[in-house]
Design a protein around this motif. Structure first.
Motif, PDB file in Angstrom:
ATOM      1  N   LEU A  66       0.840  -1.199   0.000  1.00 17.14           N
ATOM      2  CA  LEU A  66       0.000   0.000   0.000  1.00 17.14           C
ATOM      3  C   LEU A  66       0.873   1.246   0.000  1.00 17.14           C
ATOM      4  CD1 LEU A  66      -2.748   1.468   0.289  1.00 17.14           C
ATOM      5  CD2 LEU A  66      -2.452   1.250   2.761  1.00 17.14           C
ATOM      6  N   LEU A  67       1.842   1.289   0.909  1.00 18.27           N
ATOM      7  CA  LEU A  67       2.726   2.459   0.996  1.00 18.27           C
ATOM      8  C   LEU A  67       3.592   2.593  -0.253  1.00 18.27           C
ATOM      9  CD1 LEU A  67       3.723   2.217   4.764  1.00 18.27           C
ATOM     10  CD2 LEU A  67       2.192   3.899   3.695  1.00 18.27           C
ATOM     11  N   ASP A  68       4.031   1.464  -0.825  1.00 15.26           N
ATOM     12  CA  ASP A  68       4.817   1.508  -2.056  1.00 15.26           C
ATOM     13  C   ASP A  68       3.989   2.112  -3.191  1.00 15.26           C
ATOM     14  OD1 ASP A  68       7.198   0.697  -3.730  1.00 15.26           O
ATOM     15  OD2 ASP A  68       5.617  -0.450  -4.726  1.00 15.26           O
ATOM     16  N   GLY A  69       2.726   1.730  -3.268  1.00 13.02           N
ATOM     17  CA  GLY A  69       1.857   2.301  -4.300  1.00 13.02           C
ATOM     18  C   GLY A  69       1.612   3.780  -4.084  1.00 13.02           C
ATOM     19  N   LEU A  70       1.491   4.185  -2.825  1.00 13.27           N
ATOM     20  CA  LEU A  70       1.254   5.597  -2.533  1.00 13.27           C
ATOM     21  C   LEU A  70       2.476   6.453  -2.847  1.00 13.27           C
ATOM     22  CD1 LEU A  70      -0.772   5.358   0.790  1.00 13.27           C
ATOM     23  CD2 LEU A  70      -1.626   5.801  -1.516  1.00 13.27           C
TER      24      LEU A  70
END
Length: 188
Positions: A66-70
């Protein structure tokens, strides 16, 4: 939506886009800060798995992705940099290697399948980056994956498929060996 990556498209849609990351058209958080925030749960996932906490590892894997995508969404919405693209791909490979190492540390019988899986990731990553280098040299670009730091071609097994495999491994850790061998064959 993020073209070419169903997981990121789903996350972007589910989060109502990335508007919550912005105030007055400017990002609230830098993509580099989000990159660092993504790496921590990725490494913590491997640690949890190594200590037989596979469900905690699963939650940390999902948080990492999730954080990588953000961080990518923030970078694309502002000004992506070569350094940011470099950090992102290095962090992705650290994560992709750390998870199988966590399973190898958890159970000695997982060591050989983890080695095969990490080896297949290394070969896939080598071909991925070699293609990106040649594409840059020849001026080949596409927007099929959204705006990226460098162009790469799609393959049979990519990030979304790898995360799906990691999820299954965490849910059924006793089957790690068979799953790792099977996925290594798809990657190779």
């Amino acid at each position: 939506l993020v073209a070419g990556d169903p997981l990121m498209a789903l996350l972007t849609l589910g989060l109502g886009g990335t508007a919550f990351l912005f105030r007055g058209g400017r990002p609230k958080l830098s993509s580099c800060l989000l990159f660092a925030a993504a790496l921590v749960p990725g490494l913590a996932a491997a640690f949890a798995i190594a200590h037989h906490h596979t469900l905690a590892g699963l939650g940390l894997i999902l948080l990492n992705r999730l954080l990588d995508g953000l961080d990518g969404a923030v970078a694309r919405a502002t000004h992506p940099t070569d350094f940011g693209g470099f950090l992102d791909i290095v962090a992705d490979f650290v994560f992709y290697i750390a998870v199988p190492i966590g399973f190898a540390m958890a159970q000695p019988t997982n060591q050989l399948p983890a080695l095969w899986l990490v080896g297949s990731f290394a070969l896939t990553g080598t071909s991925f980056l070699a293609f990106a280098t040649l594409a840059a040299k020849r001026g080949i670009e596409t927007g099929a994956h959204g705006r990226k730091s460098f162009f790469y071609d799609t393959g049979l097994a990519e990030g979304t498929e790898t995360i799906a495999v990691f999820v299954v491994m965490c849910m059924f850790p006793a089957w790690f060996g068979a799953i790792a061998y099977g996925y290594a064959a798809l990657c190779g």
